[in-house]
Design a protein around this motif. Structure first.
Motif, PDB file in Angstrom:
ATOM      1  N   VAL A  98       0.871  -1.171   0.027  1.00 26.89           N
ATOM      2  CA  VAL A  98      -0.066   0.112   0.172  1.00 26.89           C
ATOM      3  C   VAL A  98       0.877   1.328   0.032  1.00 26.89           C
ATOM      4  N   VAL A  99       1.959   1.109   0.909  1.00 29.49           N
ATOM      5  CA  VAL A  99       2.751   2.492   0.773  1.00 29.49           C
ATOM      6  C   VAL A  99       3.446   2.724  -0.496  1.00 29.49           C
ATOM      7  N   LYS A 100       3.816   1.607  -1.245  1.00 34.88           N
ATOM      8  CA  LYS A 100       4.436   1.868  -2.583  1.00 34.88           C
ATOM      9  C   LYS A 100       3.504   1.915  -3.532  1.00 34.88           C
ATOM     10  N   GLU A 118       5.443  10.916  -8.422  1.00 34.81           N
ATOM     11  CA  GLU A 118       6.716  11.467  -8.731  1.00 34.81           C
ATOM     12  C   GLU A 118       6.824  12.908  -8.127  1.00 34.81           C
ATOM     13  N   ARG A 119       5.774  13.082  -7.037  1.00 32.16           N
ATOM     14  CA  ARG A 119       5.842  14.202  -6.383  1.00 32.16           C
ATOM     15  C   ARG A 119       6.337  13.801  -4.895  1.00 32.16           C
ATOM     16  N   THR A 120       6.213  12.533  -4.628  1.00 32.09           N
ATOM     17  CA  THR A 120       6.615  12.145  -3.306  1.00 32.09           C
ATOM     18  C   THR A 120       8.069  12.527  -2.807  1.00 32.09           C
ATOM     19  N   LYS A 121       8.126  13.246  -1.793  1.00 30.08           N
ATOM     20  CA  LYS A 121       9.446  13.778  -1.394  1.00 30.08           C
ATOM     21  C   LYS A 121       9.694  13.176   0.137  1.00 30.08           C
ATOM     22  N   LEU A 122       8.764  12.883   0.613  1.00 26.27           N
ATOM     23  CA  LEU A 122       9.256  12.357   2.140  1.00 26.27           C
ATOM     24  C   LEU A 122       8.172  11.508   2.818  1.00 26.27           C
ATOM     25  N   ILE A 123       8.916  10.391   3.563  1.00 25.81           N
ATOM     26  CA  ILE A 123       8.002   9.534   4.245  1.00 25.81           C
ATOM     27  C   ILE A 123       8.383   9.687   5.855  1.00 25.81           C
ATOM     28  N   ASP A 146      12.521  -6.511   8.984  1.00 22.70           N
ATOM     29  CA  ASP A 146      11.946  -6.589   7.750  1.00 22.70           C
ATOM     30  C   ASP A 146      11.144  -5.552   7.286  1.00 22.70           C
ATOM     31  N   ASP A 147      10.432  -4.737   8.228  1.00 20.62           N
ATOM     32  CA  ASP A 147       9.998  -3.312   7.945  1.00 20.62           C
ATOM     33  C   ASP A 147      10.947  -2.597   7.180  1.00 20.62           C
ATOM     34  N   LEU A 148      12.181  -2.425   7.726  1.00 19.89           N
ATOM     35  CA  LEU A 148      13.275  -1.523   6.963  1.00 19.89           C
ATOM     36  C   LEU A 148      13.648  -2.218   5.766  1.00 19.89           C
ATOM     37  N   THR A 149      13.658  -3.569   5.555  1.00 20.85           N
ATOM     38  CA  THR A 149      14.192  -4.213   4.307  1.00 20.85           C
ATOM     39  C   THR A 149      13.230  -3.634   3.128  1.00 20.85           C
ATOM     40  N   GLN A 150      11.836  -3.727   3.690  1.00 24.14           N
ATOM     41  CA  GLN A 150      10.756  -3.439   2.656  1.00 24.14           C
ATOM     42  C   GLN A 150      10.799  -1.992   2.306  1.00 24.14           C
ATOM     43  N   LEU A 151      10.781  -1.171   3.212  1.00 25.37           N
ATOM     44  CA  LEU A 151      10.882   0.423   2.961  1.00 25.37           C
ATOM     45  C   LEU A 151      12.107   0.560   2.152  1.00 25.37           C
ATOM     46  N   ALA A 152      13.301  -0.045   2.476  1.00 26.14           N
ATOM     47  CA  ALA A 152      14.572   0.271   1.610  1.00 26.14           C
ATOM     48  C   ALA A 152      14.343  -0.201   0.236  1.00 26.14           C
ATOM     49  N   GLU A 153      13.646  -1.127  -0.232  1.00 21.14           N
ATOM     50  CA  GLU A 153      13.430  -1.576  -1.366  1.00 21.14           C
ATOM     51  C   GLU A 153      12.457  -0.500  -2.152  1.00 21.14           C
ATOM     52  N   ILE A 154      11.347   0.164  -1.370  1.00 18.01           N
ATOM     53  CA  ILE A 154      10.703   1.002  -2.034  1.00 18.01           C
ATOM     54  C   ILE A 154      11.394   2.441  -2.603  1.00 18.01           C
ATOM     55  N   ILE A 188      13.497  10.247  -2.301  1.00 21.54           N
ATOM     56  CA  ILE A 188      12.761  10.281  -1.289  1.00 21.54           C
ATOM     57  C   ILE A 188      13.304  10.496  -0.213  1.00 21.54           C
ATOM     58  N   PHE A 189      13.068  11.268   0.863  1.00 25.20           N
ATOM     59  CA  PHE A 189      13.732  11.388   2.137  1.00 25.20           C
ATOM     60  C   PHE A 189      12.812  10.834   3.044  1.00 25.20           C
ATOM     61  N   LEU A 190      13.550  10.376   4.442  1.00 28.84           N
ATOM     62  CA  LEU A 190      12.809   9.915   5.341  1.00 28.84           C
ATOM     63  C   LEU A 190      12.898  10.978   6.831  1.00 28.84           C
TER      64      LEU A 190
END
Length: 381
Positions: free
Chosen positions: A151-153, A158-163, A179-187, A193-195
């Motif tokens: 869902v996050v993905k 193209e306008r996404t700047k930050l999560i 695992d959450d970090l791994t999946q976020l890293a793939e996204i 995109i900054f975090l």
């Protein structure tokens, strides 16, 4: 004179509303997230020492050198990740300032910012005040507020700047996993995109779990602002003192904003905390301390009709009241404060559309007497 509000739909925060109501009613305040017990006498003695020593003028904009150095060492010891104290560690006046400065640093007009709700109430206003658009990913209690990264993905454009991510999480008490970090890293890999990692409850984590900070994944670390709070860790929320860790280029932009917000943070407390942090047990003992508080509160409400999953972190416990009433959570929180003398926070306020899942949030960062009295009242429902 007329003024056009930049936040026409913003009123008084729920924390102010419930704390005032609790005070007016003489209720036990388990709503706002602050302890009702004091910090270590060693820490207050250190503050007194530096007050009397004359450390009472402006600190450097980035924070005093000894404080930044001990924070960098603490992070290195805990996670084997190195931040340079001169260029990658900044002391701020509370984590809310850190969050705001990080948002201002990277969000431009028309940018989109992904928020995982329920979320802390300062995120969205900071985004909109800086021309950004919040894009919400809704987490629900049915699946334990677990993040569906597909869902996050799907929300990425193209306008996404930050999560913005929060772990341990307020209000739900959940924590991110490796695992959450791994999946976020793939996204976010190969994107711009900054975090932001809102990690103010870093040391308030239970049952042997690890704190999976965003900085522990190299793909995430290189694009992350990590925001922390000593107010939460050491029971001194009124001191409003925190920090931001970020790679050099991000820190440069962060400090450009910080210098126009508060410029510097209270000097004697920085010196006191720099000394206090040199004894690791002062923060390594925190998980056990707060787990005992969580367990105490759950013992006190075990004979109630609330249902719950024990919080994994933070100092909040969410409970479901569907077995008690079908009232809206806001109405129930108000009624319980007035009628049985226990104040809580309705979790719907942390959702953009005020989603009501019949959940109340209680703060268990209270002394045992307060928790016992609150449990007695809540068990009568």
């Amino acid at each position: 004179m007329n003024i056009t509000s930049k936040q026409p739909n913003t009123g008084t925060t729920i924390f102010t509303v419930m704390s005032k109501l609790a005070a007016d009613c003489g209720a036990l305040n388990l709503s706002q997230g602050f302890p009702n017990f004091d910090c270590s006498p060693k820490l207050t003695d250190l503050v007194t020492h530096y007050l009397k020593k004359g450390m009472n003028q402006y600190a450097p904009m980035a924070g005093i050198q000894p404080f930044r150095e001990v924070i960098a060492q603490k992070i290195s010891d805990a996670y084997q990740i190195n931040y340079h104290p001169d260029t990658e560690v900044t002391i701020v006046s509370g984590a809310t300032e850190a969050l705001y400065a990080a948002i201002v640093a990277v969000v431009h007009q028309g940018d989109e910012v992904i928020l995982l709700e329920p979320c802390y109430d300062s995120y969205a206003p900071a985004v909109t005040l800086n021309g950004g658009t919040p894009v919400y990913v809704t987490l629900t209690p049915e699946n334990g507020y677990k993040i569906d990264w597909n869902v996050v993905k799907s929300k990425i454009t193209e306008r996404t700047k930050l999560i913005i991510l929060n772990t341990p999480h307020n209000p739900t008490g959940t924590v991110l996993s490796e695992d959450d970090l791994t999946q976020l890293a793939e996204i976010v890999r190969d994107t711009n995109i900054f975090l932001i990692g809102d990690e103010v409850y870093e040391h308030i984590i239970f049952d042997g779990r690890e704190h999976w900070s965003l900085l522990r994944n190299p793909i995430l670390q290189e694009r992350s602002f990590i925001c922390g709070s000593f107010g939460k860790t050491f029971h001194v929320t009124g001191w409003k003192i925190g920090y931001c860790l970020a790679p050099k280029a991000l820190t440069e932009e962060f400090r450009k904003v910080h210098q126009w917000l508060t410029f510097s943070t209270v000097t004697p407390i920085q010196y006191a905390l720099a000394d206090f942090l040199k004894e690791p047990d002062n923060y390594l003992s925190i998980p056990k301390f707060y787990q005992e508080k969580r367990d105490k509160f759950l013992t006190c409400i075990k004979d109630s009709r609330f249902t719950y999953t024990p919080a994994h972190g933070s100092f909040f416990q969410c409970v479901n009241y569907q077995n008690i009433t079908d009232e809206g959570d806001y109405d129930l929180a108000i009624r319980l404060t007035r009628e049985i003398g226990v104040a809580s926070i309705p979790v719907s306020v942390f959702y953009n559309q005020k989603n009501d899942y019949k959940i109340l949030r209680f703060c268990f960062a209270k002394d045992d007497e307060t928790l016992e009295r609150a449990g007695e009242h809540l068990c009568k429902l």
